[in-house]
Design a protein around this motif. Structure first.
Motif, PDB file in Angstrom:
ATOM      1  N   LYS A  45      -7.069 -10.144  25.870  1.00  0.00           N
ATOM      2  CA  LYS A  45      -6.741 -11.140  24.946  1.00  0.00           C
ATOM      3  C   LYS A  45      -5.368 -11.831  24.176  1.00  0.00           C
ATOM      4  N   THR A  46      -4.758 -12.445  23.761  1.00  0.00           N
ATOM      5  CA  THR A  46      -3.583 -12.864  22.666  1.00  0.00           C
ATOM      6  C   THR A  46      -4.508 -13.609  22.108  1.00  0.00           C
ATOM      7  N   LEU A  47      -3.590 -13.339  20.418  1.00  0.00           N
ATOM      8  CA  LEU A  47      -4.364 -14.004  19.302  1.00  0.00           C
ATOM      9  C   LEU A  47      -3.193 -14.096  18.566  1.00  0.00           C
ATOM     10  N   PRO A  48      -2.569 -15.633  18.748  1.00  0.00           N
ATOM     11  CA  PRO A  48      -1.350 -15.802  17.959  1.00  0.00           C
ATOM     12  C   PRO A  48      -1.533 -16.745  16.929  1.00  0.00           C
ATOM     13  N   PHE A  49      -0.467 -16.014  15.534  1.00  0.00           N
ATOM     14  CA  PHE A  49      -0.816 -17.117  14.203  1.00  0.00           C
ATOM     15  C   PHE A  49       0.738 -17.155  14.014  1.00  0.00           C
ATOM     16  N   SER A  50       0.814 -17.207  12.689  1.00  0.00           N
ATOM     17  CA  SER A  50       2.750 -18.280  12.295  1.00  0.00           C
ATOM     18  C   SER A  50       3.325 -16.985  11.922  1.00  0.00           C
ATOM     19  N   THR A  51       2.946 -15.757  11.298  1.00  0.00           N
ATOM     20  CA  THR A  51       4.033 -14.996  11.956  1.00  0.00           C
ATOM     21  C   THR A  51       4.258 -13.419  12.950  1.00  0.00           C
ATOM     22  N   GLY A  52       3.289 -13.347  14.082  1.00  0.00           N
ATOM     23  CA  GLY A  52       2.873 -12.501  14.420  1.00  0.00           C
ATOM     24  C   GLY A  52       1.789 -13.035  16.133  1.00  0.00           C
ATOM     25  N   THR A  53       1.674 -11.776  16.368  1.00  0.00           N
ATOM     26  CA  THR A  53       0.655 -12.214  17.644  1.00  0.00           C
ATOM     27  C   THR A  53      -0.275 -10.409  17.255  1.00  0.00           C
ATOM     28  N   VAL A  54      -1.652 -10.656  18.225  1.00  0.00           N
ATOM     29  CA  VAL A  54      -2.001  -9.947  18.576  1.00  0.00           C
ATOM     30  C   VAL A  54      -2.454  -9.072  19.696  1.00  0.00           C
ATOM     31  N   HIS A  55      -2.385  -8.565  20.394  1.00  0.00           N
ATOM     32  CA  HIS A  55      -2.435  -7.837  22.021  1.00  0.00           C
ATOM     33  C   HIS A  55      -3.844  -7.377  21.554  1.00  0.00           C
ATOM     34  N   VAL A  56      -4.768  -7.140  22.685  1.00  0.00           N
ATOM     35  CA  VAL A  56      -6.017  -6.929  22.273  1.00  0.00           C
ATOM     36  C   VAL A  56      -6.139  -6.261  23.957  1.00  0.00           C
ATOM     37  N   TYR A  57      -6.512  -4.955  24.516  1.00  0.00           N
ATOM     38  CA  TYR A  57      -6.489  -3.898  25.803  1.00  0.00           C
ATOM     39  C   TYR A  57      -7.776  -4.010  26.135  1.00  0.00           C
ATOM     40  N   LYS A  58      -8.353  -4.231  27.379  1.00  0.00           N
ATOM     41  CA  LYS A  58      -9.902  -3.392  27.114  1.00  0.00           C
ATOM     42  C   LYS A  58      -9.804  -2.546  28.338  1.00  0.00           C
ATOM     43  N   ARG A  59     -10.237  -0.597  28.360  1.00  0.00           N
ATOM     44  CA  ARG A  59     -10.008  -0.052  29.671  1.00  0.00           C
ATOM     45  C   ARG A  59     -11.775   1.283  29.159  1.00  0.00           C
ATOM     46  N   GLY A  61     -14.562   1.083  28.099  1.00  0.00           N
ATOM     47  CA  GLY A  61     -15.229   0.911  27.546  1.00  0.00           C
ATOM     48  C   GLY A  61     -14.556   0.947  25.760  1.00  0.00           C
ATOM     49  N   TYR A  62     -13.387   1.340  25.872  1.00  0.00           N
ATOM     50  CA  TYR A  62     -12.380   1.453  25.501  1.00  0.00           C
ATOM     51  C   TYR A  62     -11.616  -0.043  24.512  1.00  0.00           C
ATOM     52  N   VAL A  63     -11.559  -0.563  23.196  1.00  0.00           N
ATOM     53  CA  VAL A  63     -11.236  -1.611  22.521  1.00  0.00           C
ATOM     54  C   VAL A  63      -9.612  -1.331  22.176  1.00  0.00           C
ATOM     55  N   CYS A  64      -8.283  -1.651  22.968  1.00  0.00           N
ATOM     56  CA  CYS A  64      -7.229  -1.255  21.526  1.00  0.00           C
ATOM     57  C   CYS A  64      -6.252  -2.235  20.894  1.00  0.00           C
ATOM     58  N   ALA A  65      -6.578  -2.307  20.250  1.00  0.00           N
ATOM     59  CA  ALA A  65      -4.988  -3.490  19.592  1.00  0.00           C
ATOM     60  C   ALA A  65      -4.314  -3.108  18.749  1.00  0.00           C
ATOM     61  N   ILE A  66      -2.455  -4.030  18.530  1.00  0.00           N
ATOM     62  CA  ILE A  66      -1.688  -4.185  18.310  1.00  0.00           C
ATOM     63  C   ILE A  66      -1.063  -5.216  18.105  1.00  0.00           C
ATOM     64  N   THR A  67      -0.637  -5.538  16.793  1.00  0.00           N
ATOM     65  CA  THR A  67       0.121  -6.681  16.576  1.00  0.00           C
ATOM     66  C   THR A  67       1.825  -5.837  15.738  1.00  0.00           C
ATOM     67  N   LEU A  68       2.069  -8.080  16.647  1.00  0.00           N
ATOM     68  CA  LEU A  68       3.550  -8.184  17.036  1.00  0.00           C
ATOM     69  C   LEU A  68       4.163  -8.582  15.955  1.00  0.00           C
ATOM     70  N   PRO A  69       5.174  -9.021  15.102  1.00  0.00           N
ATOM     71  CA  PRO A  69       5.481  -9.902  14.826  1.00  0.00           C
ATOM     72  C   PRO A  69       6.625 -10.897  15.542  1.00  0.00           C
ATOM     73  N   LYS A  70       6.664 -11.871  14.996  1.00  0.00           N
ATOM     74  CA  LYS A  70       7.229 -12.972  15.522  1.00  0.00           C
ATOM     75  C   LYS A  70       9.095 -12.141  15.965  1.00  0.00           C
ATOM     76  N   LYS A  71       9.335 -11.804  14.537  1.00  0.00           N
ATOM     77  CA  LYS A  71      10.699 -11.380  14.710  1.00  0.00           C
ATOM     78  C   LYS A  71      10.949  -9.967  14.570  1.00  0.00           C
ATOM     79  N   PRO A  72      10.973  -9.292  14.953  1.00  0.00           N
ATOM     80  CA  PRO A  72      10.746  -7.558  14.562  1.00  0.00           C
ATOM     81  C   PRO A  72      12.311  -7.491  14.245  1.00  0.00           C
ATOM     82  N   GLY A  73      12.000  -6.516  13.704  1.00  0.00           N
ATOM     83  CA  GLY A  73      13.563  -5.486  12.699  1.00  0.00           C
ATOM     84  C   GLY A  73      13.971  -5.711  11.424  1.00  0.00           C
ATOM     85  N   THR A  74      13.495  -6.442  10.895  1.00  0.00           N
ATOM     86  CA  THR A  74      12.438  -6.436   9.319  1.00  0.00           C
ATOM     87  C   THR A  74      11.455  -5.302   8.520  1.00  0.00           C
TER      88      THR A  74
END
Length: 130
Positions: A45-59, A61-74
């Protein structure tokens, strides 16, 4: 050159070719691991929003997620959380420049609720992956 030297050179050449082939197969997997922020599994699953995106992974029975900004570095406030139904959420929140997370929960076959934010933008999935 005697036959022993020829055999050694052929063996060495075979070993070098095998090592190069192995590196060619391993490199894309390690690049994917670096790109997804160390979450194991497949992207479900990919959950986009105005300032970034959440990526969801599954393996397994485990679910893992990360949030990435649209403009990284700051450095700015970012968060990611995953909650398996019936449990408390696992949260990573703080000032980050590149990503929030990864956070991992064991969900088994239960639904999960995923949330993420970067600055003032945020997303909330509702119960999903049931």
């Amino acid at each position: 050159m005697d036959s022993g030297a020829i055999r050694r050179r052929l063996t060495l050449g075979t070993v070098v070719l095998a090592a190069a082939g192995t590196l060619a197969l391993v490199a894309p997997a390690s690049a994917q691991a670096a790109a997804n922020g160390s979450c194991a599994g497949r992207l479900v699953k990919t959950l986009p929003f105005s300032t970034g995106t959440v990526h969801v992974y599954k393996r397994n029975g485990y679910v893992c997620a990360i949030t990435l900004p649209k403009k990284p570095g700051t450095k700015r406030m970012m968060s990611v959380s995953v909650q398996a139904r019936g449990n408390r959420p696992v949260v990573d929140k703080g000032k980050y420049a590149h990503l929030a997370g990864p956070v991992t929960v064991h969900a088994g076959h239960r639904c999960v609720w995923i949330r993420g934010s970067v600055g003032r933008g945020s997303v909330s999935s509702g119960w999903t992956l049931c």
